[in-house]
Design a protein around this motif. Structure first.
Motif: not given
Length: 391
Positions: A216-228, A252-257
């Motif tokens: 939560s509160h993260s930027g999109e790239q931070t979120c996507l990288e952490a999830a990966r 974004t849908d990319a993050e949620l997905r």
């Protein structure tokens, strides 16, 4: 499942009409909460508070502000409202979020304060360390308190502090608040960079300690990288859907997905970012939940209201406090696009002790099954907690 349709402008006009025509209704306490079909449901607020926002501290400020929950004595109304609401567990923000003081020292002191609060109310609250503790709280009719951070600044440059927090019972750590920190970029950081090298080490250390990595509160790239890179599922405990309202605090849908594909959890908040006019209503919350369901599937969506259960009684008086708070957040560089002095951090028609039951009834009226609704109310969070914390 049907598709929710809503018009932000129409929602705002309806809100203003309601406020002008029936101020007594807005300021009135809600009718007694009735569990109805949901009395056996486990209800988990993936980000919230156990507070009375009508109580002022010694400095005359509310005990609740955006992003900060101040530990204190729990009054009778707070406890009674929690009981009536049916909430089973709440991820409570404690420790440093922003501002002065040493982040580590502020956080250690806050953990001690919360531990003392738990000891002071053994019949009403309990500390959650495992998924089983949530179910135990349900059986014992207590509110389980999940210790969580909304910033990882208190880690400093010392990874071993993650071990300390885990030993002290912290179970959720959000990597960033709205600005960037030394771990990654927040949602309001214009560069939208991913994790730093140290940030990647922090994610690994959180995994090793079985602490939830909250994006939560993260930027999109931070979120996507952490999830990966995370070895365990990660969460976005309180957010909205950017496909519906294009604001940085929504995902974004990319993050949620990706979060769902990795086995994680997404909690939808009750915040103004769900409506383009900033006047969120229950219909907006339902719309974002339904979009998240479409993107993530019904096993990965829940609620993280980012608010208290006890409602604000005097909305007119609250407006002045809100204006000061929003101005202060902007001055400190921690505010977010979409928040303002007229954008309440709650839904005017979905608040107080009835809020979870009312939401469930609205979802049922939309055609969602009882089983799906029970997952959204708390079942999905418990499953996610079991994967990360253990049974």
């Amino acid at each position: 499942m049907t598709d929710a349709t809503f018009d932000g402008g129409a929602s705002r006009r309806a809100f203003l009409a309601l406020a002008a025509a029936t101020p007594a209704l807005i300021n009135a306490a809600p009718a007694a909460a009735k569990a109805g079909d949901w009395k056996d449901a486990v209800i988990v607020n993936a980000l919230g508070g156990l507070d009375n926002p009508n109580v002022k501290d010694e400095g005359g400020e509310s005990n609740v502000s955006r992003g900060v929950r101040k530990p204190r004595v729990l009054d009778a109304r707070t406890l009674e409202d929690a009981r009536r609401s049916g909430v089973t567990a709440i991820n409570c923000t404690l420790g440093y979020v922003a501002g002065g003081g040493d982040p580590y020292e502020v956080t250690i002191a806050a953990i001690a304060q919360y531990d003392r609060m738990v000891r002071s109310y053994p019949a009403a609250v309990s500390k959650v360390l495992t998924a089983a503790d949530i179910l135990k709280a349900k059986r014992e009719r207590k509110v389980g308190l999940i210790y969580g951070f909304q910033n990882a600044a208190m880690v400093g440059d010392r990874l071993e502090r993650v071990d300390v927090f885990a030993d002290l019972g912290v179970r959720v750590i959000q990597l960033t608040y709205n600005p960037a920190n030394h771990i990654g970029d927040g949602s309001m950081a214009p560069e939208n960079r991913g994790l730093s090298e140290f940030g990647r080490q922090v994610v690994e250390r959180l995994n090793d300690n079985r602490i939830m990595v909250d994006l939560s509160h993260s930027g999109e790239q931070t979120c996507l990288e952490a999830a990966r890179i995370s070895k365990q599922p990660i969460s976005i405990n309180h957010t909205g859907c950017r496909a519906l309202v294009d604001l940085p605090r929504n995902k974004t849908d990319a993050e949620l997905r990706l979060v769902a594909e990795k086995g994680g959890f997404v909690g939808v908040y009750f915040m103004p970012f769900l409506n383009k006019e900033g006047k969120v209503r229950a219909a907006d919350i339902v719309a974002h939940i339904e979009h998240a369901l479409n993107v993530c599937g019904e096993d990965h969506v829940g609620i993280g209201t980012d608010g208290a259960i006890t409602q604000i009684d005097d909305i007119d008086a609250y407006r002045a406090d809100l204006a000061k708070e929003v101005a202060d957040r902007k001055a400190r560089g921690i505010g977010a696009t979409g928040e303002g002095p007229e954008t309440y951090p709650f839904a005017i028609d979905l608040r107080g002790p009835t809020q979870f039951y009312d939401l469930a009834d609205r979802l049922k009226a939309r055609g969602h099954s009882t089983g799906r609704i029970e997952k959204i109310l708390g079942g999905n969070f418990v499953s996610y907690a079991r994967d990360v914390w253990g049974a």
